[in-house]
Design an enzyme around this catalytic site. Structure first.
Site, mmCIF file in Angstrom:
data_model
loop_
_atom_site.group_PDB
_atom_site.id
_atom_site.type_symbol
_atom_site.label_atom_id
_atom_site.label_comp_id
_atom_site.label_asym_id
_atom_site.label_seq_id
_atom_site.Cartn_x
_atom_site.Cartn_y
_atom_site.Cartn_z
ATOM 1 N N THR A 27 0.925 -1.034 0.019
ATOM 2 C CA THR A 27 0.281 -0.428 0.034
ATOM 3 C C THR A 27 1.025 1.131 -0.197
ATOM 4 O O THR A 27 2.382 0.765 0.314
ATOM 5 C CB THR A 27 -1.080 0.625 1.070
ATOM 6 O OG1 THR A 27 -0.151 0.284 2.284
ATOM 7 C CG2 THR A 27 -1.781 -1.273 1.153
ATOM 8 N N GLY A 28 0.575 2.212 -0.670
ATOM 9 C CA GLY A 28 0.790 3.535 -0.227
ATOM 10 C C GLY A 28 2.779 3.751 -1.624
ATOM 11 O O GLY A 28 3.163 4.494 -0.913
ATOM 12 N N ALA A 29 2.185 3.324 -2.610
ATOM 13 C CA ALA A 29 3.218 3.452 -4.065
ATOM 14 C C ALA A 29 2.425 4.028 -4.903
ATOM 15 O O ALA A 29 2.611 3.442 -6.140
ATOM 16 C CB ALA A 29 3.542 1.573 -4.350
ATOM 17 N N SER A 30 2.815 5.147 -4.475
ATOM 18 C CA SER A 30 1.881 6.342 -5.801
ATOM 19 C C SER A 30 3.335 6.714 -6.157
ATOM 20 O O SER A 30 3.186 8.017 -7.461
ATOM 21 C CB SER A 30 1.081 6.601 -5.033
ATOM 22 O OG SER A 30 1.283 7.495 -3.864
ATOM 23 N N ILE A 35 8.596 4.611 0.007
ATOM 24 C CA ILE A 35 9.295 3.304 0.363
ATOM 25 C C ILE A 35 8.674 2.061 -0.566
ATOM 26 O O ILE A 35 8.968 1.086 -0.744
ATOM 27 C CB ILE A 35 9.145 3.867 1.933
ATOM 28 C CG1 ILE A 35 10.290 4.841 2.608
ATOM 29 C CG2 ILE A 35 9.398 2.109 2.982
ATOM 30 C CD1 ILE A 35 9.826 4.475 3.888
ATOM 31 N N GLY A 36 7.325 2.397 -0.031
ATOM 32 C CA GLY A 36 6.472 1.388 -1.182
ATOM 33 C C GLY A 36 7.140 1.197 -2.397
ATOM 34 O O GLY A 36 7.046 0.118 -2.497
ATOM 35 N N SER A 174 6.997 4.809 13.267
ATOM 36 C CA SER A 174 7.811 5.995 12.952
ATOM 37 C C SER A 174 8.570 6.979 13.741
ATOM 38 O O SER A 174 9.079 7.506 14.097
ATOM 39 C CB SER A 174 7.097 7.227 12.538
ATOM 40 O OG SER A 174 7.675 7.905 11.848
ATOM 41 N N TYR A 188 0.071 11.818 14.203
ATOM 42 C CA TYR A 188 1.085 10.879 13.437
ATOM 43 C C TYR A 188 1.396 10.019 14.639
ATOM 44 O O TYR A 188 1.434 8.649 14.177
ATOM 45 C CB TYR A 188 1.924 11.632 12.956
ATOM 46 C CG TYR A 188 2.693 10.378 11.023
ATOM 47 C CD1 TYR A 188 2.419 9.734 10.892
ATOM 48 C CD2 TYR A 188 4.081 10.470 12.247
ATOM 49 C CE1 TYR A 188 3.309 8.624 9.672
ATOM 50 C CE2 TYR A 188 4.318 10.070 11.319
ATOM 51 C CZ TYR A 188 4.338 9.231 10.313
ATOM 52 O OH TYR A 188 5.505 8.382 9.462
#
Length: 277
Positions: A27-30, A35-36, A174, A188
């Site tokens: 996920t989060g690979a845009s 990192i994705g 994080s 966050y």
């Protein structure tokens, strides 16, 4: 016959494609700077078929902007180690409570009906502040995407995947529990801390299904979000004098997906390059 026999010489020789035949959702690979994307390239190089989740409107609204999904897919395909493996991609707004289960189903169906590896890399950027600045909306925004969506992804993954070895979940935290904390990003830090705290409970829950659960803190990683004096100050806090690059945590995360890491579960692992907070 010894009770715990040593691995054979053949077992000790590293398989260049340790994830051949496995399937993964990242996920989060845009963004190719993210990192994705780096994790997806490592998984693909190890032989896995990979489904890339993206939410382009989020990154497009940020100063760094978003890449076109087809560009990210093409970059991951270049790294494929197994010519029979596939790289696919699709959108998803994980602030929607129904989206995580839908994404798991979509990814599994696209990759042949099975999903072995879940890398929950996505997170909200911005919409945060100090203790004095945060409000309920900020807290709810980060909770919905950074934490609730991750747990619902894990739930859907566990429900869909048949019991058996090779199941993997890697979540992202994080460094909020390390000296110094994250006083300027309370929402966050709170939600990422929740993922670190639930890691052991999830790993215990899913052990019987052959799914390991670990969480990685990648430390400060250069994903094109900081420049100038602030960038140099962070670089100076590393013994090596440089930021982490996306492939630094990606190597660890991809290894956790292999059979070599099958005995590691319930751990929160820091990959910070000796960063001095």
């Amino acid at each position: 016959m010894p009770r715990f026999p040593h691995p054979t010489p053949e077992d000790l020789r590293r398989d260049p494609l340790p994830l051949r035949g496995r399937t993964a959702l990242v996920t989060g690979a845009s963004r190719r700077a993210g990192i994705g994307h780096a994790v997806a390239r490592r998984l693909a190089a190890y032989g896995a078929s990979v489904y890339l989740h993206h939410h382009v409107p989020h990154d497009a609204a940020m100063p760094w902007g978003a890449d076109r999904p087809e560009e990210v897919v093409a970059s991951v395909r270049e790294a494929l180690g197994d010519p029979d493996a596939r790289v696919l991609a699709g959108p998803g707004d994980l602030s929607d409570p129904a989206a995580p289960a839908e994404l798991i189903t979509t990814a599994a169906e696209a990759l042949g009906g099975r999903l072995d590896i879940l890398i929950a890399n996505h997170a909200v950027s911005g919409s945060d502040g100090t203790l004095d600045e945060i409000d309920a909306t900020m807290l709810d925004t980060h909770w919905a995407v950074d934490t609730r969506a991750v747990v619902l992804l894990v739930q859907a993954h566990a429900r869909l995947r048949p019991a058996g070895p090779g199941g993997r979940v890697v979540m992202m935290t994080s460094g909020q529990d390390i000296a110094g904390g994250m006083s300027g990003e309370i929402a966050y830090a709170l939600q990422k801390g929740a993922l670190a705290s639930i890691t052991r409970s999830l790993s215990t829950t899913l052990a019987g299904q052959g799914i390991t659960v670990n969480t990685v803190n990648p430390g400060p990683v250069d994903t094109d979000y900081l420049t100038g004096e602030a960038y140099e100050a962070v670089a100076a806090a590393f013994p090596a004098g440089r930021w982490g690059m996306p492939d630094d945590p990606a190597r660890l995360i991809a290894w956790l997906a292999t059979d070599e890491a099958g005995w590691i579960t319930g751990e929160v692992i820091n990959s910070e390059g000796g960063f001095q907070r």
